[in-house]
Design a protein around this motif. Structure first.
Motif, PDB file in Angstrom:
ATOM      1  N   HIS A  48       0.971  -1.218   0.037  1.00 25.16           N
ATOM      2  CA  HIS A  48      -0.012   0.036  -0.091  1.00 25.16           C
ATOM      3  C   HIS A  48       1.045   1.074  -0.084  1.00 25.16           C
ATOM      4  O   HIS A  48       1.491   1.711   1.115  1.00 25.16           O
ATOM      5  N   LEU A  49       0.831   2.125  -1.089  1.00 27.87           N
ATOM      6  CA  LEU A  49       1.803   3.117  -1.283  1.00 27.87           C
ATOM      7  C   LEU A  49       1.018   4.444  -1.151  1.00 27.87           C
ATOM      8  O   LEU A  49       0.092   4.392  -2.122  1.00 27.87           O
ATOM      9  N   ALA A  50       1.851   5.362  -0.554  1.00 23.74           N
ATOM     10  CA  ALA A  50       1.157   6.672  -0.465  1.00 23.74           C
ATOM     11  C   ALA A  50       1.674   7.151  -2.015  1.00 23.74           C
ATOM     12  O   ALA A  50       2.598   7.102  -2.349  1.00 23.74           O
ATOM     13  N   LEU A  51       0.655   7.902  -2.796  1.00 23.72           N
ATOM     14  CA  LEU A  51       1.164   8.523  -4.110  1.00 23.72           C
ATOM     15  C   LEU A  51       1.989   9.531  -3.603  1.00 23.72           C
ATOM     16  O   LEU A  51       2.194  10.318  -2.531  1.00 23.72           O
ATOM     17  N   THR A  53       3.909  13.200  -3.832  1.00 23.88           N
ATOM     18  CA  THR A  53       3.369  14.554  -3.685  1.00 23.88           C
ATOM     19  C   THR A  53       3.704  15.500  -4.884  1.00 23.88           C
ATOM     20  O   THR A  53       4.916  15.371  -5.537  1.00 23.88           O
ATOM     21  N   SER A  87      -5.183  14.592  -3.130  1.00 20.06           N
ATOM     22  CA  SER A  87      -4.722  13.288  -3.258  1.00 20.06           C
ATOM     23  C   SER A  87      -3.717  13.041  -2.159  1.00 20.06           C
ATOM     24  O   SER A  87      -2.881  12.009  -2.164  1.00 20.06           O
ATOM     25  N   ARG A  88      -3.501  14.009  -1.174  1.00 15.17           N
ATOM     26  CA  ARG A  88      -2.341  14.126  -0.147  1.00 15.17           C
ATOM     27  C   ARG A  88      -2.603  12.565   0.506  1.00 15.17           C
ATOM     28  O   ARG A  88      -1.515  12.131   0.935  1.00 15.17           O
ATOM     29  N   SER A  89      -3.607  12.269   0.877  1.00 13.75           N
ATOM     30  CA  SER A  89      -3.513  10.757   1.824  1.00 13.75           C
ATOM     31  C   SER A  89      -4.034   9.776   0.920  1.00 13.75           C
ATOM     32  O   SER A  89      -4.059   8.463   1.789  1.00 13.75           O
ATOM     33  N   GLN A  90      -4.012   9.852  -0.231  1.00 13.78           N
ATOM     34  CA  GLN A  90      -4.500   8.670  -1.115  1.00 13.78           C
ATOM     35  C   GLN A  90      -3.319   7.457  -1.214  1.00 13.78           C
ATOM     36  O   GLN A  90      -2.124   8.015  -1.300  1.00 13.78           O
ATOM     37  N   GLN A  91      -3.614   6.278  -1.097  1.00 19.74           N
ATOM     38  CA  GLN A  91      -2.836   5.210  -1.362  1.00 19.74           C
ATOM     39  C   GLN A  91      -3.261   4.545  -2.656  1.00 19.74           C
ATOM     40  O   GLN A  91      -4.270   4.310  -2.829  1.00 19.74           O
ATOM     41  N   HIS A  93      -2.604   0.111  -4.170  1.00 19.78           N
ATOM     42  CA  HIS A  93      -2.342  -0.983  -3.564  1.00 19.78           C
ATOM     43  C   HIS A  93      -1.518  -1.683  -4.810  1.00 19.78           C
ATOM     44  O   HIS A  93      -2.191  -2.053  -6.032  1.00 19.78           O
TER      45      HIS A  93
END
Length: 108
Positions: A48-51, A53, A87-91, A93
């Motif tokens: 699960h990777l954070a996009l 910035t 999209s700051r906190s979007q991840q 998979h």
């Protein structure tokens, strides 16, 4: 005077993401209030990777009268609350590759 140029910069953990193409550029917004920019990134690991910035800054071009050249251009940050990053906190998979048996082994 209102700023008509923005600088975008993709900030990605290099151990997790490879940025394909430009990591940053100046965008002129004088003609339109909306611009579409495509940023391509490739995951280097699974999970699960954070996009990455994307940071926006006001681009202040060099003053042509000062003779400072391109090096005199500067970036000014926006004040808190002026830019909303939805999209700051979007991840995402990312599934690991199927061929997990191909591990590297170090021999003495």
């Amino acid at each position: 005077s209102p700023h008509t140029s923005l600088y975008y910069e993709v900030i990605a953990d290099q151990a997790v993401w490879a940025v394909c193409g430009r990591q940053g550029a100046v965008v002129n917004i004088a003609q339109s209030s909306k611009q579409n920019i495509v940023v391509e990134v490739m995951p280097l690991v699974g999970g699960h990777l954070a996009l990455p910035t994307v940071r926006l800054s006001k681009y202040i071009p060099a003053d042509s009268k000062s003779g400072g050249g391109l090096g005199a251009a500067r970036l000014d940050p926006f004040a808190t609350g002026q830019v909303y990053n939805m999209s700051r906190s979007q991840q995402v998979h990312v599934l690991p590759p199927l061929n997990q048996h191909a591990d590297f082994v170090s021999l003495p």
